[in-house]
Design an enzyme around this catalytic site. Structure first.
Site, PDB file in Angstrom:
ATOM      1  NE  ARG A  41     -64.716  -7.839  38.308  1.00 12.70           N
ATOM      2  CZ  ARG A  41     -65.715  -7.455  37.524  1.00 12.70           C
ATOM      3  NH1 ARG A  41     -65.476  -7.102  36.273  1.00 12.70           N
ATOM      4  NH2 ARG A  41     -66.954  -7.425  37.985  1.00 12.70           N
TER       5      ARG A  41
ATOM      6  CG  LEU B  82     -56.907 -14.732  42.971  1.00 13.21           C
ATOM      7  CD1 LEU B  82     -58.148 -13.914  42.633  1.00 13.21           C
ATOM      8  CD2 LEU B  82     -56.884 -15.995  42.107  1.00 13.21           C
TER       9      LEU B  82
ATOM     10  N   GLY C 218     -51.489 -12.390  38.247  1.00 11.55           N
ATOM     11  CA  GLY C 218     -52.293 -11.587  39.160  1.00 11.55           C
ATOM     12  C   GLY C 218     -53.655 -11.260  38.599  1.00 11.55           C
ATOM     13  CB  SER C 219     -56.446 -12.388  38.068  1.00 12.19           C
ATOM     14  OG  SER C 219     -56.214 -13.573  38.809  1.00 12.19           O
ATOM     15  NE  ARG C 220     -62.724  -7.134  41.522  1.00 10.68           N
ATOM     16  CZ  ARG C 220     -63.212  -5.906  41.528  1.00 10.68           C
ATOM     17  NH1 ARG C 220     -62.401  -4.869  41.391  1.00 10.68           N
ATOM     18  NH2 ARG C 220     -64.508  -5.701  41.670  1.00 10.68           N
TER      19      ARG C 220
END
Length: 417
Positions: free
Chosen positions: A354, A298, A384-386
């Site tokens: 995450r 993301l 921002g991430s996952r």
């Protein structure tokens, strides 16, 4: 006239009413169940938002039992319900006392709890006695100090032990906290008959676009800093920096409505973004056998609200320590992550939220024991991430590959075999 013993008594400060938003939140569990169901509304009064919300949630085959707040309210309740017509009236029965009602799948307390700890505990015990196995009790309590004599403390304790969802409704006078409690385990198969639950944590901007409450708070802080800068340094234009940042910060927390695919075998994306990898692996934390892991990155421009990819029951939640590597890099696999473990009819499914280089805050709103519909919001990650989805490898076939763009709650990333 004597009040039913299970009906909460208003605090000495005066009656606490549930407005339309609070009533919709209280009856959300009733509204999300597809198919026939039984419900019990205790402490009902005619011409109130709670009664109207409960009636609006009824479907063919449903049965709603209503216990009036006062025995003398029965006549007014019958007249109010009759005004809806025979379709509604045939699905509602009125009893004079809670002991005359049959156990139900969903029990709703129409009036907020405002009494002492002991009174609240006794009331919850009476309401719990009317629940079938796996049923849900929805109750409300004022969220402002001094509005109860201990009910808020007892409900916080009960929510920590048996809570499957809590919502704060600020737009009510006074603000209310809605608790959903489940005292006995629910059957995981029930999740497949649920629609995503209504949550007031998203503030509607348009019919299809909401802003998560985190965004409202962040934008409010930015505007507060702008006002403080303008007050302390009136000749400086420094106040423009936080003032101009308020809109993009709020936009980051946008929470759009999504249309779920009709295919019941479809597994939907847990987040918006770009697929980083699709691989098979083992992870002893989640059990034996191989898992199919689909990782999605993301960016700061993507919607960061996370959703459940499948219908299931939350059976575990834990946070793993780690670093803060850039989320698009392989090292991000060892970042700080929150794992929501779901039991489904097809096996164990896991959603991993995450952190990234910038993201340092994970919000998870699905307590252990709660039932999640496919596509239901479970939380968000700030910046921002996952997000990774783990599926039983032998039960699911992937439909996406690295580089594909997916939309949370709408894109089909896999299909049950």
């Amino acid at each position: 006239m004597t009040q039913s013993p299970a009906v909460p008594t208003p605090a000495p400060q005066g009656p606490v009413r549930l407005g339309e938003r609070a009533a919709r939140t209280l009856t959300a569990e009733l509204a999300r169940h597809h198919g026939s169901k039984t419900a019990l509304l205790v402490g009902a009064q005619a011409d109130t938002a709670v009664l109207d919300a409960a009636i609006s949630a009824l479907l063919p085959g449903d049965l709603l039992t209503v216990v009036p707040a006062e025995p003398g309210d029965t006549t007014r309740l019958r007249a109010h319900i009759a005004a809806y017509g025979p379709w509604v009236a045939d699905r509602i029965q009125i009893v004079n006392d809670i002991t005359d009602a049959q156990p139900a799948e969903i029990v709703l307390a129409a009036l907020p709890l405002t009494g002492t700890v002991d009174e609240t505990r006794a009331t919850l015990a009476q309401l719990d006695a009317q629940l079938v196995k796996g049923g849900v009790l929805a109750v409300s309590v004022p969220a402002m100090p001094g509005k109860t004599e201990g009910a808020d403390t007892e409900l916080d304790r009960q929510a920590a032990l048996f809570g499957v969802g809590t919502d704060l409704v600020v737009l009510n006078q006074p603000p209310l906290r809605i608790h959903r409690l489940r005292y006995t385990p629910a059957d995981v198969s029930t999740a497949a008959r649920l629609a995503p639950v209504y949550r007031p944590s998203s503030v509607p901007i348009t019919r299809t676009m909401h802003i998560d409450s985190n965004g409202v708070a962040a934008a409010g802080i930015a505007l507060g800093l702008a006002a403080l800068a303008k007050l302390t340094r009136p000749k400086s234009r420094l106040w423009l920096v936080p003032a101009l940042a308020a809109a993009p910060v709020a936009a980051f927390f946008r929470d759009p409505e999504r249309d779920l695919p009709d295919d019941e075998s479809a597994v939907v994306a847990a987040a918006d973004g770009r697929v980083l990898s699709v691989e098979r692996l083992t992870d002893e934390r989640f059990g034996d056998g191989e898992f199919l892991r689909i990782a999605v990155f993301l960016s700061v421009l993507d919607v960061h609200v996370n959703r459940s990819p499948v219908a299931g029951k939350v059976v575990d939640y834990f946070v793993a320590d780690g670093g803060f590597a850039a989320a698009m890099r392989p090292a991000a696999e060892h970042n700080v992550a929150a794992y929501t473990v779901l039991e489904t009819e097809r096996g164990t499914v896991v959603v991993a939220q995450r952190t990234g280089l910038i993201a340092r805050r994970i919000v998870q709103r699905a307590p252990v024991g709660s039932l999640l519909a496919r596509g239901e919001r479970i939380g968000l990650i700030r910046f921002g991430s996952r997000t990774d989805v783990y599926l039983p490898a032998e039960a699911a076939d992937p439909l996406v590959g690295p580089g594909d763009r997916v939309i949370g709650g709408a894109s089909v990333i896999a299909r049950w075999s």
